[in-house]
Design an enzyme around this catalytic site. Sequence first.
Site, PDB file in Angstrom:
ATOM      1  N   ALA A   1     -39.072 -57.543   3.561  1.00 45.29           N
ATOM      2  CA  ALA A   1     -39.926 -56.728   2.696  1.00 45.29           C
ATOM      3  C   ALA A   1     -39.546 -55.268   2.887  1.00 45.29           C
ATOM      4  CB  ALA A   1     -41.397 -56.942   3.039  1.00 45.29           C
TER       5      ALA A   1
ATOM      6  N   GLN B   1     -45.201 -46.231  -4.875  1.00 44.00           N
ATOM      7  CA  GLN B   1     -44.256 -47.007  -4.078  1.00 44.00           C
ATOM      8  C   GLN B   1     -43.674 -48.117  -4.931  1.00 44.00           C
ATOM      9  OE1 GLN B   1     -46.262 -48.437  -0.503  1.00 44.00           O
ATOM     10  NE2 GLN B   1     -45.775 -46.538   0.587  1.00 44.00           N
TER      11      GLN B   1
ATOM     12  N   TRP C   1     -52.369 -45.170   8.186  1.00 45.95           N
ATOM     13  CA  TRP C   1     -52.687 -44.942   6.773  1.00 45.95           C
ATOM     14  C   TRP C   1     -54.113 -44.413   6.643  1.00 45.95           C
ATOM     15  CZ3 TRP C   1     -50.254 -49.498   8.498  1.00 45.95           C
ATOM     16  CH2 TRP C   1     -48.896 -49.601   8.159  1.00 45.95           C
TER      17      TRP C   1
ATOM     18  N   HIS D   1     -50.870 -48.565   0.401  1.00 43.53           N
ATOM     19  CA  HIS D   1     -49.468 -48.951   0.177  1.00 43.53           C
ATOM     20  C   HIS D   1     -49.453 -50.160  -0.766  1.00 43.53           C
ATOM     21  CE1 HIS D   1     -49.766 -51.460   4.224  1.00 43.53           C
ATOM     22  NE2 HIS D   1     -50.785 -51.647   3.433  1.00 43.53           N
TER      23      HIS D   1
ATOM     24  N   VAL E   1     -44.019 -56.626   9.880  1.00 37.47           N
ATOM     25  CA  VAL E   1     -42.598 -57.025   9.919  1.00 37.47           C
ATOM     26  C   VAL E   1     -42.118 -57.055  11.374  1.00 37.47           C
ATOM     27  CG1 VAL E   1     -41.919 -56.199   7.629  1.00 37.47           C
ATOM     28  CG2 VAL E   1     -41.874 -54.622   9.579  1.00 37.47           C
TER      29      VAL E   1
ATOM     30  N   ARG F   1     -53.533 -41.713  -0.144  1.00 45.58           N
ATOM     31  CA  ARG F   1     -53.729 -41.501   1.293  1.00 45.58           C
ATOM     32  C   ARG F   1     -54.512 -40.222   1.512  1.00 45.58           C
ATOM     33  NH1 ARG F   1     -48.125 -43.669   4.069  1.00 45.58           N
ATOM     34  NH2 ARG F   1     -48.088 -45.602   2.851  1.00 45.58           N
TER      35      ARG F   1
HETATM   36  C1  FA5 Z   1     -45.554 -48.188   4.238  1.00 50.06           C
HETATM   37  O1  FA5 Z   1     -46.291 -47.773   3.378  1.00 50.06           O
HETATM   38  C2  FA5 Z   1     -45.219 -49.622   4.384  1.00 50.06           C
HETATM   39  N1  FA5 Z   1     -46.089 -50.406   3.555  1.00 50.06           N
HETATM   40  C3  FA5 Z   1     -43.755 -49.826   4.001  1.00 50.06           C
HETATM   41  C4  FA5 Z   1     -43.237 -51.181   4.346  1.00 50.06           C
HETATM   42  C5  FA5 Z   1     -43.230 -52.170   3.380  1.00 50.06           C
HETATM   43  C6  FA5 Z   1     -42.750 -51.451   5.613  1.00 50.06           C
HETATM   44  C7  FA5 Z   1     -42.737 -53.440   3.678  1.00 50.06           C
HETATM   45  C8  FA5 Z   1     -42.266 -52.710   5.930  1.00 50.06           C
HETATM   46  C9  FA5 Z   1     -42.259 -53.687   4.961  1.00 50.06           C
HETATM   47  P1  FA5 Z   1     -44.908 -45.797   5.063  1.00 50.06           P
HETATM   48  O2  FA5 Z   1     -46.276 -45.311   5.324  1.00 50.06           O
HETATM   49  O3  FA5 Z   1     -43.839 -45.335   5.965  1.00 50.06           O
HETATM   50  O4  FA5 Z   1     -44.832 -47.345   5.019  1.00 50.06           O
HETATM   51  O5  FA5 Z   1     -44.522 -45.395   3.578  1.00 50.06           O
HETATM   52  C10 FA5 Z   1     -43.366 -45.905   2.955  1.00 50.06           C
HETATM   53  C11 FA5 Z   1     -42.676 -44.827   2.135  1.00 50.06           C
HETATM   54  O6  FA5 Z   1     -43.602 -44.254   1.229  1.00 50.06           O
HETATM   55  C12 FA5 Z   1     -42.212 -43.629   2.975  1.00 50.06           C
HETATM   56  O7  FA5 Z   1     -40.943 -43.865   3.532  1.00 50.06           O
HETATM   57  C13 FA5 Z   1     -42.191 -42.541   1.967  1.00 50.06           C
HETATM   58  O8  FA5 Z   1     -41.026 -42.624   1.182  1.00 50.06           O
HETATM   59  C14 FA5 Z   1     -43.362 -42.880   1.099  1.00 50.06           C
HETATM   60  N2  FA5 Z   1     -44.553 -42.133   1.535  1.00 50.06           N
HETATM   61  C15 FA5 Z   1     -45.404 -42.438   2.517  1.00 50.06           C
HETATM   62  N3  FA5 Z   1     -46.392 -41.535   2.592  1.00 50.06           N
HETATM   63  C16 FA5 Z   1     -46.165 -40.634   1.631  1.00 50.06           C
HETATM   64  C17 FA5 Z   1     -46.841 -39.451   1.190  1.00 50.06           C
HETATM   65  N4  FA5 Z   1     -47.961 -39.040   1.726  1.00 50.06           N
HETATM   66  N5  FA5 Z   1     -46.312 -38.784   0.139  1.00 50.06           N
HETATM   67  C18 FA5 Z   1     -45.171 -39.215  -0.422  1.00 50.06           C
HETATM   68  N6  FA5 Z   1     -44.512 -40.304  -0.073  1.00 50.06           N
HETATM   69  C19 FA5 Z   1     -44.981 -41.005   0.957  1.00 50.06           C
END
Ligand code: FA5
Length: 350
Positions: free
Chosen positions: A318, A219, A159, A179, A262, A205
Amino acid sequence: MTTSPHDRVAEIEREGLEALAGTSDEAALDAWRVRVLGKSGTLTGVLRGLGELPPEDRKVLGAAANLAKNALEAALEERREALRRAALASVEADAIDVTLPGRPAPRGRLHPITQVRRQILDVFERLGFLVIEGPEVELDSYNFDSLRIPEHHPARDMWDTFWFDEEVDGKTPLLLRTHTSPMQVRFMETHEPPIRVAVPGRCYRYEATDATHEWMLEQVELLVIDEGVSMANLKGTLQEWARQMFGPSRKVMMRNSYFPFVEPGVEVAVDCFACPGDDPSCSVCRGSGWLELMGAGMVHRDIIEAQGYDPERYTGFAAGMGVERVAMVLLGVSDIRDFHLNDPRFLAQF
Ligand code: FA5
């Protein structure tokens, strides 16, 4: 050849009637009356000249001139009445017709991301989740440390973060949350199981944008902690949510992934809506056939313990999903950047 007095009267009458027909308002009528019937008007001139004629002619011409005068005066009144009626009719035509439907006032609408966020939350509320919110400006301890991502741990690189310059105790702990997962910990700190919450919110981000990545994203986080919660509950909940959101024909795929908070971790994707699933130039799936919607998993035992919950008794799952990604699928938008360009022509479609 000189015109006879009779012809002159006839001509004045003809010309007078013709000119009267060309008048269009009260002022023109007045001017006409002065020109023809006024003190120095054309017909008055003839009547004045009668005295100079022999008595026989005077009688005949006098009668003719008087007839012409009466005819012209009657015609003047008639014309005045006709103009008055025409004016009245045009006022009536301009008047408000209360039976016409009103002109529609341009109405605002909810942003597509707001609409989709509400749809997502509606489903989770029906499934029994409580909706809560948390801070966008977060402490690194919540965004990272308490989620098992200590300083210098390589997982922090997952991140890219916007940091604030403000110092607190010689450190710079403030950031824009990357997040919504920090709300897992914030909520657990102040609540006892059973827990079932959904947390919508903006995240930020520091990363390059493309058709599926924005630097600002929304999110919706889910957290469920209770006795006997298993991977089957995670899968069932997310599948039911996907069915209600997208209908039964959208394929949902769950595969292994890694998140420090997780164990086990998964990611959830749906089949590509923008290509048949094998087009390497597809900006949505890049030929993989899938668009990732969320990360998820079983809440790590360390986190359950750190909250003082009995890890033998309580387990939980989660998930964190990208609202824009869900909106792309629902609305058929193949470039995530369109959502926040705020082009009214784009937004008016939804
Ligand atoms: C997370 O942010 C974790 N906090 C998710 C999580 C929560 C995992 C609870 C386990 C338990 P990640 O970086 O993959 O994970 O982002 C989650 C979702 O946010 C992605 O699958 C996507 O749908 C969205 N996302 C992430 N980055 C971006 C971005 N730059 N632009 C748009 N959508 C995004």
